[in-house]
Scaffold this motif. Structure first.
Motif, PDB file in Angstrom:
ATOM      1  N   ALA A   1       0.859  -1.185   0.000  1.00 55.27           N
ATOM      2  CA  ALA A   1       0.000   0.000   0.000  1.00 55.27           C
ATOM      3  C   ALA A   1       0.888   1.226   0.000  1.00 55.27           C
ATOM      4  CB  ALA A   1      -0.908  -0.005   1.227  1.00 55.27           C
ATOM      5  N   ARG A   2       0.387   2.304  -0.596  1.00 59.95           N
ATOM      6  CA  ARG A   2       1.198   3.515  -0.738  1.00 59.95           C
ATOM      7  C   ARG A   2       0.308   4.739  -0.559  1.00 59.95           C
ATOM      8  NH1 ARG A   2       3.573   3.848  -6.463  1.00 59.95           N
ATOM      9  NH2 ARG A   2       3.955   1.744  -5.785  1.00 59.95           N
ATOM     10  N   VAL A   3       0.887   5.788   0.006  1.00 57.01           N
ATOM     11  CA  VAL A   3       0.201   7.077   0.112  1.00 57.01           C
ATOM     12  C   VAL A   3       1.198   8.179  -0.240  1.00 57.01           C
ATOM     13  CG1 VAL A   3       0.674   7.453   2.574  1.00 57.01           C
ATOM     14  CG2 VAL A   3      -1.358   8.483   1.537  1.00 57.01           C
ATOM     15  N   ARG A   4       0.676   9.229  -0.823  1.00 55.06           N
ATOM     16  CA  ARG A   4       1.496  10.385  -1.203  1.00 55.06           C
ATOM     17  C   ARG A   4       0.882  11.620  -0.554  1.00 55.06           C
ATOM     18  NH1 ARG A   4       4.684  12.211  -5.517  1.00 55.06           N
ATOM     19  NH2 ARG A   4       4.201  14.341  -6.136  1.00 55.06           N
ATOM     20  N   ILE A   5       1.727  12.421   0.084  1.00 53.92           N
ATOM     21  CA  ILE A   5       1.273  13.661   0.704  1.00 53.92           C
ATOM     22  C   ILE A   5       1.990  14.819   0.017  1.00 53.92           C
ATOM     23  CG2 ILE A   5       1.239  15.029   2.821  1.00 53.92           C
ATOM     24  CD1 ILE A   5       1.008  12.442   4.369  1.00 53.92           C
ATOM     25  N   GLU A   6       1.208  15.713  -0.574  1.00 51.03           N
ATOM     26  CA  GLU A   6       1.764  16.901  -1.215  1.00 51.03           C
ATOM     27  C   GLU A   6       2.152  17.888  -0.117  1.00 51.03           C
ATOM     28  OE1 GLU A   6       2.023  17.255  -4.621  1.00 51.03           O
ATOM     29  OE2 GLU A   6       1.151  15.268  -4.923  1.00 51.03           O
ATOM     30  N   LEU A   7       3.314  18.504  -0.263  1.00 52.01           N
ATOM     31  CA  LEU A   7       3.844  19.432   0.733  1.00 52.01           C
ATOM     32  C   LEU A   7       3.961  20.832   0.168  1.00 52.01           C
ATOM     33  CD1 LEU A   7       6.818  17.206   1.921  1.00 52.01           C
ATOM     34  CD2 LEU A   7       4.605  17.458   3.057  1.00 52.01           C
ATOM     35  N   ASP A   8       4.070  21.793   1.053  1.00 50.67           N
ATOM     36  CA  ASP A   8       4.378  23.164   0.660  1.00 50.67           C
ATOM     37  C   ASP A   8       5.905  23.298   0.701  1.00 50.67           C
ATOM     38  OD1 ASP A   8       4.822  25.877   0.389  1.00 50.67           O
ATOM     39  OD2 ASP A   8       3.584  26.456   2.098  1.00 50.67           O
ATOM     40  N   PRO A   9       6.556  23.399  -0.462  1.00 53.58           N
ATOM     41  CA  PRO A   9       8.022  23.470  -0.480  1.00 53.58           C
ATOM     42  C   PRO A   9       8.596  24.667   0.292  1.00 53.58           C
ATOM     43  CG  PRO A   9       7.168  23.219  -2.720  1.00 53.58           C
ATOM     44  CD  PRO A   9       5.993  23.459  -1.809  1.00 53.58           C
TER      45      PRO A   9
END
Length: 136
Positions: free
Chosen positions: A126-134
């Motif tokens: 299973a995989r999850v991706r979290i978008e960040l504020d650079p």
């Protein structure tokens, strides 16, 4: 000439041994208390490279992952405070790890995403991706 800014990913690996039960008929025999060893892959993504020519320091990435996994090691997740009233599925565990990694990143990290994958066995992950504020 094609103009582009490459997106780079650094991945570090670790593993965690846990116990848990999935208290819902949906999970069949996994309703019973059982152990699991999850191979964890944490990926850090950056558009372009930093001033040192890297996504981030490999040692720091490995250390952050180990720190995030430490409270889970050899624990029964049914009794872990972060999993109270939650089914500790592989998907829920990777989300937990990814959120903790995102919180642990140093100020000014410049990353655009963190992705965490857990292999429960060689044929399931299973995989999850979290978008960040650079800019954070």
């Amino acid at each position: 000439m094609i103009e582009y800014t490459p997106v780079f990913t650094l991945t570090v690996d670790d593993h965690v041994m846990i116990a848990h039960s999935l208290q819902d008929e949906f999970f069949g025999p996994a309703q019973q208390l059982h152990g699991a060893t999850l191979a964890i892959h944490a990926s850090f993504e950056r558009q372009g490279l930093d001033e040192h020519g890297v996504v981030m320091d490999i040692g720091l990435a490995s250390e952050l992952l180990a720190q995030v996994l430490q409270p889970l090691r050899y624990r029964n997740l049914d009794e872990h405070p972060d999993f109270v009233n939650k089914l500790s599925t592989t998907e829920v565990v990777v989300q937990h790890v990814a959120l903790r990694l995102a919180e642990a990143l140093p100020q000014g990290h410049g990353l655009r995403a963190v992705e965490v994958e857990a292999e429960e066995h060689p044929r399931a992950r299973a995989r999850v991706r979290i978008e960040l504020d650079p800019q954070r």
